[in-house]
Scaffold this motif. Structure first.
Motif, PDB file in Angstrom:
ATOM      1  N   PRO A 145       0.802  -1.453  -0.185  1.00  0.00           N
ATOM      2  CA  PRO A 145       0.271  -0.232  -0.484  1.00  0.00           C
ATOM      3  C   PRO A 145       0.329   0.779   0.098  1.00  0.00           C
ATOM      4  O   PRO A 145       1.862   1.407   0.659  1.00  0.00           O
ATOM      5  N   ARG A 146       0.184   2.616  -0.567  1.00  0.00           N
ATOM      6  CA  ARG A 146       0.750   3.444  -0.586  1.00  0.00           C
ATOM      7  C   ARG A 146       1.017   4.200   0.825  1.00  0.00           C
ATOM      8  O   ARG A 146       2.648   4.602   1.128  1.00  0.00           O
ATOM      9  N   VAL A 147       0.627   3.571   2.046  1.00  0.00           N
ATOM     10  CA  VAL A 147       0.913   4.277   3.445  1.00  0.00           C
ATOM     11  C   VAL A 147       1.300   3.018   4.516  1.00  0.00           C
ATOM     12  O   VAL A 147      -0.025   2.151   4.336  1.00  0.00           O
ATOM     13  N   PHE A 148       2.151   3.189   4.865  1.00  0.00           N
ATOM     14  CA  PHE A 148       2.311   1.530   6.135  1.00  0.00           C
ATOM     15  C   PHE A 148       2.669   1.555   7.057  1.00  0.00           C
ATOM     16  O   PHE A 148       3.901   2.342   6.805  1.00  0.00           O
ATOM     17  N   GLU A 149       1.847   1.415   8.512  1.00  0.00           N
ATOM     18  CA  GLU A 149       2.370   1.831   9.447  1.00  0.00           C
ATOM     19  C   GLU A 149       2.772   3.066   9.540  1.00  0.00           C
ATOM     20  O   GLU A 149       4.068   3.160  10.257  1.00  0.00           O
ATOM     21  N   GLY A 150       2.649   3.675   9.310  1.00  0.00           N
ATOM     22  CA  GLY A 150       2.543   5.564   8.831  1.00  0.00           C
ATOM     23  C   GLY A 150       3.969   6.075   7.991  1.00  0.00           C
ATOM     24  O   GLY A 150       4.239   7.566   7.593  1.00  0.00           O
ATOM     25  N   LEU A 151       4.780   4.710   7.374  1.00  0.00           N
ATOM     26  CA  LEU A 151       5.019   5.390   6.484  1.00  0.00           C
ATOM     27  C   LEU A 151       5.406   5.574   4.354  1.00  0.00           C
ATOM     28  O   LEU A 151       4.325   4.185   4.034  1.00  0.00           O
ATOM     29  N   GLU A 152       5.067   6.349   4.049  1.00  0.00           N
ATOM     30  CA  GLU A 152       4.587   6.813   3.037  1.00  0.00           C
ATOM     31  C   GLU A 152       5.425   6.825   1.676  1.00  0.00           C
ATOM     32  O   GLU A 152       6.712   6.603   2.088  1.00  0.00           O
ATOM     33  N   VAL A 153       5.576   6.275   0.414  1.00  0.00           N
ATOM     34  CA  VAL A 153       5.663   5.797  -0.564  1.00  0.00           C
ATOM     35  C   VAL A 153       6.144   7.630  -1.023  1.00  0.00           C
ATOM     36  O   VAL A 153       5.779   8.099  -0.956  1.00  0.00           O
ATOM     37  N   PRO A 154       7.680   7.443  -1.707  1.00  0.00           N
ATOM     38  CA  PRO A 154       7.811   8.762  -1.692  1.00  0.00           C
ATOM     39  C   PRO A 154       7.384   9.221  -3.040  1.00  0.00           C
ATOM     40  O   PRO A 154       7.060   8.611  -4.127  1.00  0.00           O
TER      41      PRO A 154
END
Length: 225
Positions: free
Chosen positions: A181-190
């Protein structure tokens, strides 16, 4: 390409008949032939080792079964013959690519304390190591080498670009990879990777590769000059 592996433990190579390499074998891109050295032993018990001359711990693989196995598998010396050994030159991405272009290959897997030197002198073209450590046998080293070189053989990977872009190509480490997903555990894809701007994506990837290489493998940066 045909890859012949001479070993005391051919069952270990079942691992190569799975996943990407397994599909390449099933599709006829590469032929993997495992040969049990014991089948060529002149000893009635199929013995392939003996005590070392001069004394010392452990056993040494005897030359006769190896010599006869090599002669049976590669009678005209059509293969490049490689012995997996900690004394050999270290396997690199460049070396793997060179091996991929050599045509048919023969790998000899040692075991115990090693192989009688006469078998190497008579049968082997080159010794190759996968690192400065010692394994209980050459089988794992052979599998690593085969997996590495087959990535450079046309038709093995789903995308021919994969081998060109991965770590160590052009003396740099590979850039970070992301998927859904685009966001996982609060971390986003650049954000740049979902911008749709291919030139900017390529630039970002080059910059990330250089940053990682400089941080983790500065020796590779030195090779690039």
């Amino acid at each position: 390409m045909t890859i012949n592996v001479l070993t005391l433990f051919p069952e270990m190579f079942s691992a190569l008949r799975t996943s990407v390499i397994g599909r390449a074998i099933d599709n006829g891109v590469v032929t993997l032939r495992t040969v049990n050295i014991r089948d060529y032993s002149a000893d009635k018990h199929a013995k392939c080792d003996d005590y070392p001359y001069g004394g010392g711990a452990g056993m040494v693989m005897t030359p006769q079964p190896i010599f006869d196995a090599v002669r049976a598998v590669d009678p005209t010396h059509a293969c490049k013959r490689i012995y997996l050994s900690p004394k050999g030159k270290t396997l690199t991405a460049d070396k793997a690519q060179q091996l991929a272009q050599c045509g048919d290959l023969l790998f000899l897997c040692g075991h115990y304390e090693g192989v009688d030197q006469r078998a190497l002198d008579l049968c082997i073209d080159e010794e190759l190591s996968i690192g400065d450590y010692v394994l209980t046998g050459g089988e794992l080293a052979a599998m690593v080498t085969i997996d590495a070189l087959l990535r450079f053989v046309s038709g093995v990977l789903g995308s021919e670009q994969s081998a060109a872009d991965e770590s160590f190509s052009k003396a740099r480490l590979e850039y970070p990879q992301y998927t859904r997903p685009r966001v996982f555990e609060g971390l986003e894809v650049p954000e740049i990777l979902i911008s749709g701007h291919h030139e900017n994506v390529d630039k970002w990837r080059r910059e990330q590769s250089d940053t990682l290489t400089r941080k983790l493998r500065p020796d590779l940066m030195e090779k690039r000059g």
